[in-house]
Design an enzyme around this catalytic site. Sequence first.
Site, PDB file in Angstrom:
ATOM      1  N   ASN A 129       0.824  -1.141   0.161  1.00  0.00           N
ATOM      2  CA  ASN A 129       0.094  -0.045  -0.052  1.00  0.00           C
ATOM      3  C   ASN A 129       0.947   1.265  -0.014  1.00  0.00           C
ATOM      4  O   ASN A 129       0.627   2.452   0.224  1.00  0.00           O
ATOM      5  CB  ASN A 129      -0.960  -0.022   1.341  1.00  0.00           C
ATOM      6  CG  ASN A 129      -0.305  -0.128   2.574  1.00  0.00           C
ATOM      7  OD1 ASN A 129       1.090  -0.059   2.613  1.00  0.00           O
ATOM      8  ND2 ASN A 129      -1.075  -0.021   3.618  1.00  0.00           N
ATOM      9  N   HIS A 165       3.341   1.736   1.887  1.00  0.00           N
ATOM     10  CA  HIS A 165       4.210   2.245   3.192  1.00  0.00           C
ATOM     11  C   HIS A 165       5.571   2.235   3.212  1.00  0.00           C
ATOM     12  O   HIS A 165       6.198   1.139   2.492  1.00  0.00           O
ATOM     13  CB  HIS A 165       3.292   1.507   4.439  1.00  0.00           C
ATOM     14  CG  HIS A 165       3.831   0.144   4.645  1.00  0.00           C
ATOM     15  ND1 HIS A 165       2.693  -0.793   5.152  1.00  0.00           N
ATOM     16  CD2 HIS A 165       4.888  -0.754   4.539  1.00  0.00           C
ATOM     17  CE1 HIS A 165       3.133  -1.927   5.535  1.00  0.00           C
ATOM     18  NE2 HIS A 165       4.432  -1.844   5.099  1.00  0.00           N
TER      19      HIS A 165
END
Length: 245
Positions: free
Chosen positions: A136, A138
């Site tokens: 995602n 991160h």
Amino acid sequence: MKFYKAKDYNDMSRKAANIISAQVIMKPDCVLGLATGSTPIGTYKQLVEWYNKGDLDFSKVTTVNLDEYKGLPKDNEQSYYYFMNENLFSKVNIDKSRTFLPDGTEADSDKACKKYNEIIHSVGGVDLQLLGLGHNGHIGFNEPGIAFEKETHCVTLSERTIKANMRFFLSENDVPRQAYTMGIKTIMSAHKILVLISGEDKADIVREAFFGPITPQVTASILQLHNDVSVVADEAALSKCTDLI
Ligand code: GLP
């Protein structure tokens, strides 16, 4: 940002280990910012191999890790402390008292984060920060959000991250829901940043993070603003950026 295309995972690992070795050779008392996850395992393996050959000396190196699960003791096999010991610290001549991670056993988040910030400040900043990339976007455990968090903070892991990391645990329920992570200001303060990415499952997020808009919703996109970032990625991870690199 400089992109270095590797053929596959092994090639990525060797290239990354070469960059880290150069840092350790040029500045033996450097501060390395280290990462966990599957991606850097091959890099650590290569560093250990070169250490065993006598090519590397870690005796003056200091390390600060990006993150740690909240609630996992050091002897838990899934703790990042355990991971670092297994993959690197116990296999080279690093001074263990100069290896730092957030304290996952500290239940008071404010205390844990404050202490880790003090450690990072006391070592004088990071020379080379190693990063992996979450699906995602991160970095560390800086999950997508509405703002970039500055320094060490406690995060509640996203469903996607819990699912991605459950492969290391017995069940999804065993994955800790929270973690302590270095913040974006700290990561961006590193003199040099080295991002490692492997696999086709990361191809979409590579394009989004490094060629899309800079937004806290894709945390790694902030790296576009750093002036010394090397991305070492394999062909599969770069497969959706061939028109851009
Ligand atoms: C984990 C870690 C990150 C890591 C990322 C990717 O959750 N907190 O530091 O970079 O996810 O992991 P992997 O390399 O296993 O894909």
